[in-house]
Design a protein around this motif. Structure first.
Motif, PDB file in Angstrom:
ATOM      1  N   LEU A  69      -9.722  32.109  35.583  1.00  0.00           N
ATOM      2  CA  LEU A  69      -8.870  32.895  34.686  1.00  0.00           C
ATOM      3  C   LEU A  69      -8.940  34.376  35.048  1.00  0.00           C
ATOM      4  CD1 LEU A  69      -6.978  33.082  32.300  1.00  0.00           C
ATOM      5  CD2 LEU A  69      -8.979  33.201  30.794  1.00  0.00           C
ATOM      6  N   ALA A  70     -10.136  34.891  35.279  1.00  0.00           N
ATOM      7  CA  ALA A  70     -10.283  36.292  35.671  1.00  0.00           C
ATOM      8  C   ALA A  70      -9.590  36.543  37.009  1.00  0.00           C
ATOM      9  CB  ALA A  70     -11.763  36.668  35.756  1.00  0.00           C
ATOM     10  N   ARG A  71      -9.712  35.607  37.935  1.00  0.00           N
ATOM     11  CA  ARG A  71      -9.048  35.740  39.239  1.00  0.00           C
ATOM     12  C   ARG A  71      -7.527  35.782  39.072  1.00  0.00           C
ATOM     13  NH1 ARG A  71      -7.099  32.841  43.637  1.00  0.00           N
ATOM     14  NH2 ARG A  71      -7.821  33.622  45.636  1.00  0.00           N
ATOM     15  N   HIS A  72      -7.006  34.902  38.225  1.00  0.00           N
ATOM     16  CA  HIS A  72      -5.557  34.864  37.976  1.00  0.00           C
ATOM     17  C   HIS A  72      -5.077  36.188  37.367  1.00  0.00           C
ATOM     18  CE1 HIS A  72      -1.629  33.267  36.976  1.00  0.00           C
ATOM     19  NE2 HIS A  72      -1.801  33.701  35.739  1.00  0.00           N
ATOM     20  N   LYS A  73      -5.843  36.720  36.417  1.00  0.00           N
ATOM     21  CA  LYS A  73      -5.482  37.997  35.794  1.00  0.00           C
ATOM     22  C   LYS A  73      -5.516  39.136  36.817  1.00  0.00           C
ATOM     23  CE  LYS A  73      -6.858  37.020  31.045  1.00  0.00           C
ATOM     24  NZ  LYS A  73      -7.778  37.366  29.946  1.00  0.00           N
ATOM     25  N   MET A  74      -6.520  39.127  37.684  1.00  0.00           N
ATOM     26  CA  MET A  74      -6.628  40.168  38.712  1.00  0.00           C
ATOM     27  C   MET A  74      -5.449  40.104  39.674  1.00  0.00           C
ATOM     28  SD  MET A  74      -8.111  42.770  40.037  1.00  0.00           S
ATOM     29  CE  MET A  74      -9.677  42.847  39.229  1.00  0.00           C
TER      30      MET A  74
ATOM     31  N   GLN B 260      -0.355  42.411  41.619  1.00  0.00           N
ATOM     32  CA  GLN B 260       1.079  42.289  41.887  1.00  0.00           C
ATOM     33  C   GLN B 260       1.882  43.328  41.100  1.00  0.00           C
ATOM     34  OE1 GLN B 260       1.577  38.117  40.987  1.00  0.00           O
ATOM     35  NE2 GLN B 260       1.323  37.531  43.135  1.00  0.00           N
ATOM     36  N   VAL B 261       1.535  43.537  39.850  1.00  0.00           N
ATOM     37  CA  VAL B 261       2.237  44.525  39.024  1.00  0.00           C
ATOM     38  C   VAL B 261       2.031  45.932  39.588  1.00  0.00           C
ATOM     39  CG1 VAL B 261       2.231  45.650  36.753  1.00  0.00           C
ATOM     40  CG2 VAL B 261       2.257  43.156  36.914  1.00  0.00           C
ATOM     41  N   GLU B 262       0.776  46.269  39.918  1.00  0.00           N
ATOM     42  CA  GLU B 262       0.478  47.600  40.454  1.00  0.00           C
ATOM     43  C   GLU B 262       1.154  47.821  41.804  1.00  0.00           C
ATOM     44  OE1 GLU B 262      -1.328  50.421  39.128  1.00  0.00           O
ATOM     45  OE2 GLU B 262      -0.634  49.202  37.467  1.00  0.00           O
ATOM     46  N   ARG B 263       1.163  46.808  42.647  1.00  0.00           N
ATOM     47  CA  ARG B 263       1.815  46.942  43.956  1.00  0.00           C
ATOM     48  C   ARG B 263       3.289  47.273  43.785  1.00  0.00           C
ATOM     49  NH1 ARG B 263       4.780  44.496  47.716  1.00  0.00           N
ATOM     50  NH2 ARG B 263       4.220  44.779  49.890  1.00  0.00           N
ATOM     51  N   GLU B 264       3.947  46.577  42.902  1.00  0.00           N
ATOM     52  CA  GLU B 264       5.368  46.843  42.650  1.00  0.00           C
ATOM     53  C   GLU B 264       5.574  48.238  42.064  1.00  0.00           C
ATOM     54  OE1 GLU B 264       8.060  45.035  43.605  1.00  0.00           O
ATOM     55  OE2 GLU B 264       6.537  43.839  44.625  1.00  0.00           O
TER      56      GLU B 264
END
Length: 113
Positions: A4-9, A14-18
């Motif tokens: 779950l932590a990996r999925h959130k990271m 992805q959000v920050e990259r965009e």
């Protein structure tokens, strides 16, 4: 890291990259300028961190935290590419290159240089 932590990271990355993508071109140009300023001049190696810090502070003070984050990402990408290229050109692994630098840093910290 739990799944779950990996999925959130991964989602956050992805959000920050965009979000940072619009700063990519400027960050790349600044990285090139910073690398040119800090390399190839037979400069005292103790001066290089000051030159780099001046660039980082200039970006932060002029453009803000987002551009600073984009620059940090650009520099990290350049460093990774340079290590991979050096490893390929010297017949060593990237891990061996990093180990050598880490050994040098430890020696300096312990006054063995």
């Amino acid at each position: 890291m739990d799944p779950l932590a990996r999925h959130k990271m991964i989602a956050q990355v992805q959000v920050e990259r965009e979000r940072l993508m619009p700063q990519h071109a400027e960050a790349t140009r600044t990285t090139i300028d910073m690398l040119r300023a800090g390399t190839g001049h037979d400069r005292d190696p103790h001066v290089v961190p000051y030159v780099n810090l001046a660039y980082l502070l200039g970006v932060k003070n002029t453009y803000g935290e987002d551009e600073l984050m984009a620059l940090a990402l650009s520099v990290a990408n350049w460093a990774t590419t340079a290590i991979n290229d050096l490893a390929r050109n010297t017949g060593r692994t990237p891990q061996q290159i990093i180990d050598r630098y880490e050994t040098d840093v430890i020696a300096v910290e312990q006054g063995l240089d």
